[in-house]
Scaffold this active site. Structure first.
Site, PDB file in Angstrom:
ATOM      1  CB  THR A 186      -0.861   0.000   1.288  1.00 25.70           C
ATOM      2  OG1 THR A 186      -1.704  -1.143   1.284  1.00 25.70           O
ATOM      3  CG2 THR A 186      -1.717   1.233   1.408  1.00 25.70           C
ATOM      4  CB  VAL A 215     -13.184  -3.112  -0.428  1.00 23.22           C
ATOM      5  CG1 VAL A 215     -12.637  -1.742  -0.037  1.00 23.22           C
ATOM      6  CG2 VAL A 215     -13.861  -3.032  -1.794  1.00 23.22           C
ATOM      7  CB  THR A 237       0.949  -0.286   4.704  1.00 20.65           C
ATOM      8  OG1 THR A 237       1.273  -1.437   3.921  1.00 20.65           O
ATOM      9  CG2 THR A 237       2.073  -0.004   5.686  1.00 20.65           C
TER      10      THR A 237
END
Ligand code: GLY
Length: 321
Positions: A186, A215, A237
């Protein structure tokens, strides 16, 4: 007088030093240095925290080393589904998109949502149509693909695992400093500007071999992204499901605001206690209203950097000790 500061991350994960080349490590360090320095320059020139974090994340999305935008991981079905969020600590305004596959820079679409819609989060085709109506660049879905990410998916498919399992055996053959099969890719940025405003941005391709429609935390305000001028800006992250269940980013703000904890205490509690207790792995970057910076992670490494205006930038990948 507040000293403006920006922090960025490019994902957290496991380290396979034996598989790492000095050249590859240098590429990561250079990319982190270039991007955090660019954000620092913007802040020095008077840019808002929101503009600095949006541009830093756009640059991270453009860099194929990181799992966001170009270089995003593949879903189980061999597609890409990207998520992003921005939050303005001055107003608590949020913009986010999830499950998009045609927007070159999802962070710019998130910013467009923040600025142009009374809604907070758009998904899929609706998000793409909204972005197109605001002249955000569209690309073919294969724009995001790279050979390295395709090989990563093939390894995941052959082991019949979603690459969330960082305890699984590392199988990769390349020289990425963080094992790409055990890396929670991320990207994100947080900043405090000279006016005392905080902002956060987070963007991701998600997890290799994830189910279509899944998601994670990145586009969810309070989970993977949060900013409030009264407390802190955070970008996370890691194992998205756990960061959602713990409301990781918001929990740091709440601990600081309602429990009087310092940034360091709150961020360490979330990453090393709460996320770990639920089996989550990863880290976060955070800057509080006083300009303190925290970059905790419970994985073996996290691509990260920060830079205060007027001071040298610092970047790191591994644990410092
Ligand atoms: N933290 C990124 C994701 O779970 O999608």
């Amino acid at each position: 007088m507040v000293k403006a500061v920006i922090a960025i991350h490019g994902g957290a994960g496991a380290i396979t030093r034996s598989a790492m080349s000095a050249e590859k490590e240098q590429q990561y360090r250079q990319a982190l240095t270039d991007i955090v320095t660019h954000g620092q320059t913007m802040l020095a020139q008077g840019a808002s925290a929101m503009d600095a974090v949006t541009e830093a994340v756009r640059l991270l999305e453009e860099c194929p080393l990181f799992n966001a935008g170009k270089g995003a991981v593949f879903t189980h079905q061999g597609t890409h589904e990207l998520d992003a969020c921005v939050m303005d600590g001055r107003t608590l305004d949020v913009g986010a998109v999830a499950g998009v596959s045609r927007i070159r820079n999802p962070v710019l679409a998130a910013r467009a949502v923040l600025e142009n819609s009374s809604h907070v989060l758009f998904i899929g085709a609706g998000a793409e149509a909204f972005a197109a109506s605001h002249h955000i660049e569209q690309v073919e879905p294969d724009f995001f693909s790279t050979p390295a990410r395709w090989e990563q998916l093939q390894r995941a498919l052959s082991s019949d695992e979603m690459l969330l399992d960082h305890d699984g055996a590392a199988q990769h053959q390349d020289d990425d400093p963080l094992d790409p099969d055990r890396k929670f890719g991320t990207v994100g940025a947080v900043a405090l500007d000279a006016n005392g405003n905080l902002a956060a941005a987070t963007s991701t391709g998600g997890m290799t071999n994830k189910q279509v429609g899944r998601v994670g935390d990145s586009p969810l305000a309070g989970a993977g992204c949060y900013a409030d001028n009264e407390s802190v800006a955070v970008s996370c992250t890691g194992t998205g499901e756990v960061f959602i269940r713990t409301l990781a980013a918001y929990d740091i703000a709440a601990q600081m605001r309602y429990d009087g904890r310092s940034l360091q205490q709150a961020s360490v509690n979330v990453i090393h206690d709460k996320v770990l207790e639920l089996g989550g792995s990863g880290g976060l970057i955070a800057i509080d209203r006083a300009g303190n910076v925290a970059l905790p992670f419970n994985s073996e490494g996290m691509y990260r950097g920060f830079a205060r205006v007027g001071e040298p930038a610092e970047v790191a990948i591994y644990r410092e000790s």
